[in-house]
Design an enzyme around this catalytic site. Structure first.
Site: not given
Ligand code: MG
Length: 368
Positions: A162, A189, A217, A242, A266
Site C-alpha cells: 500500500k 496499490d 492498482e 479497483d 471484489k
Molecule cells: Mg485496491
C-alpha cells in the site's frame, strides 16, 4: 425448499496489526453476517464488511438494507429459483452492494447445498487450491521494511504494498521493500492517491531504479477514467482498476476504452456472485486477466470469493488475505487458510458449519 426466515449477526475478529491504506485505518474486523433459513433446517450464510471509504456502506446501513429490504424480498421464495432470488436481491434496493453481496452468497450457498455440490463445482470449477498475496500497510519505510521481512518469514512470495499516503515517501517505501525482498513479486496499490501525471512520474522513477513493480492498482481517483487511461497509456507499469470498477457496466466501459490493463473484482463492490460472473465473462471476451480481491473480511465472504476464483481461469491473481490478517478465526468450516495457501474442501455449498461468538442482532441499532 422455501426460504422461511433470516437472522442477522455481528461477527468480530481482531486484526494482528492495524490495517492502513491511503483511505483509512482499521484495527478490527466487524462484519454483518446474514443467515437464510429453510423449512428443512438448512442455513445459507453470507457476510458483508462496512467499507464506507469504498462502497459507502456502514454496519448500520448494511443491517438496515438487509433487514428492511433485501431479506424480506427472499422470504417465501423457493431456493431452486436461483435466478429469481438473485434478481429479487438486485431489485430490492439500489446501491448497497456489500449488503447485496452477502445476501447473494447466502442464496448461492443454499442452492449449492440443495444440489449437494461445493459452490466451485456448481460454477464449473476444477481447482481447489489458490495462492494469495499478502498486504503490507502503508507506513514509514522502516516499518514497511520490517513488515516485509515478517511476510517473507511466513513464506509469502507476492507482496501487495500500500502506498499513496504522503506520496513523497512512496519511492523510499518501495526502495526499502525491494531491498528486503529482492526476489518477491511486488504489486502496489495507491488507493486513488495520485494525480495522473504524478502517477506516471513515480512509476517511471520506480522502474528506472529497477524496483520491478508487477502492477499498480488504482493510481488515481475512482471516477477519473480519463486519468486512469492516461496512466495506462503512459506508465511503464501495468495498471489495474479497483475502485473505478464496481458494476458490470463499469467493467464494460473500462474494457472497451482499455482504461486499465487488469481489473480487480471484489464481491463487495459488484454486489455479489452474479455480477462478478458477468464481469468475468466480459473480461474473458476482451482477454483481460482479473484479480480477485477482498475488503477486510473474515472467512465467510472470502470463502465465497475462493469458490469463485477456483471456478474461473480468468482470475489469474489472488488477493484474499483478509482471514490471514485476523488473529482469530471464528468460522467453522469454509476454505482453509494456511499462510499463502488456500484450500477448498468438497463440502456442499460454501462448506461453512457455524460461527462461534456470532452476536445476533435483534433489531436495535448497532453500537461500536
Ligand atoms: Mg485496491
Amino acid at each position: 425448499m422455501k426460504i422461511t426466515g433470516f437472522r442477522l449477526g455481528l461477527l468480530s475478529a481482531p486484526l494482528r496489526v492495524p490495517f492502513r491504506t491511503a483511505l483509512r485505518e482499521v484495527s478490527h474486523v466487524h462484519d454483518i453476517v446474514v443467515e437464510l433459513h429453510t423449512a428443512d433446517g438448512a442455513v445459507g450464510r453470507g457476510e458483508a464488511p462496512p467499507t464506507a471509504a469504498v462502497t459507502g456502506e456502514t454496519l448500520g446501513s448494511i443491517e438496515a438494507a438487509l433487514r428492511g429490504h433485501i431479506c424480506p424480498a427472499l422470504v417465501g421464495k423457493e431456493v431452486a429459483s436461483l435466478e429469481e432470488l438473485c434478481s429479487a436481491i438486485s431489485q430490492s434496493i439500489v446501491g448497497n452492494t456489500s449488503a447485496k453481496a452477502a445476501a447473494e452468497m447466502a442464496v448461492w450457498d443454499l442452492y449449492a447445498q440443495q444440489c449437494n455440490l461445493p459452490l466451485y463445482k456448481l460454477l464449473g470449477g476444477g481447482r481447489t487450491t489458490l495462492t494469495t498475496d499478502i498486504t503490507i500497510s502503508v507506513n514509514d519505510p522502516e516499518t514497511m521494511e520490517r513488515d516485509t521481512v515478517d511476510a517473507l518469514s511466513k513464506d509469502y512470495d507476492t507482496l501487495k504494498i500500500k502506498v499513496g499516503e504522503n506520496p513523497a515517501l512512496d519511492l523510499a517505501r518501495l526502495r526499502a521493500v525491494r531491498a528486503a525482498a529482492p526476489e518477491a513479486i511486488i504489486r502496489i496499490d495507491a488507493n486513488q492517491a495520485w494525480t495522473p501525471r504524478q502517477a506516471v512520474r513515480l512509476l517511471d522513477n520506480m522502474q528506472s531504479e529497477g524496483l520491478n513493480i508487477e502492477l499498480v492498482e488504482q493510481p488515481v481517483k475512482a471516477r477519473d477514467l480519463e486519468g486512469l487511461q492516461f496512466v495506462t497509456d503512459h506508465s511503464p507499469v501495468p495498471v489495474m482498476a479497483d475502485e473505478s470498477m464496481f458494476s458490470p457496466l463499469d467493467a464494460m466501459t473500462i474494457l472497451q476504452r482499455h482504461a486499465a490493463d487488469y481489473v480487480n473484482i471484489k464481491l463487495m463492490k459488484c454486489g455479489g456472485l452474479s455480477n462478478a460472473l458477468k464481469i468475468l465473462s466480459a473480461a474473458e471476451v476482451y482477454g483481460v486477466e482479473c484479480m480477485i480481491g477482498c475488503m477486510l473480511e473474515a472467512k465467510v465472504s472470502v470463502t465465497a470469493a475462493v469458490h469463485l476464483a477456483c471456478a474461473k481461469g480468468a482470475i489469474t491473481r489472488v488477493d484474499l488475505d483478509g482471514p490471514a490478517l485476523c488473529s482469530a478465526d471464528p468460522v467453522d468450516g469454509g476454505a482453509i487458510f494456511c499462510g499463502k495457501h488456500i484450500q477448498l474442501t468438497d463440502a456442499p455449498g460454501l462448506g461453512i458449519h457455524g460461527i462461534s461468538g456470532l452476536r445476533y442482532l435483534d433489531g436495535t441499532p448497532i453500537a461500536i
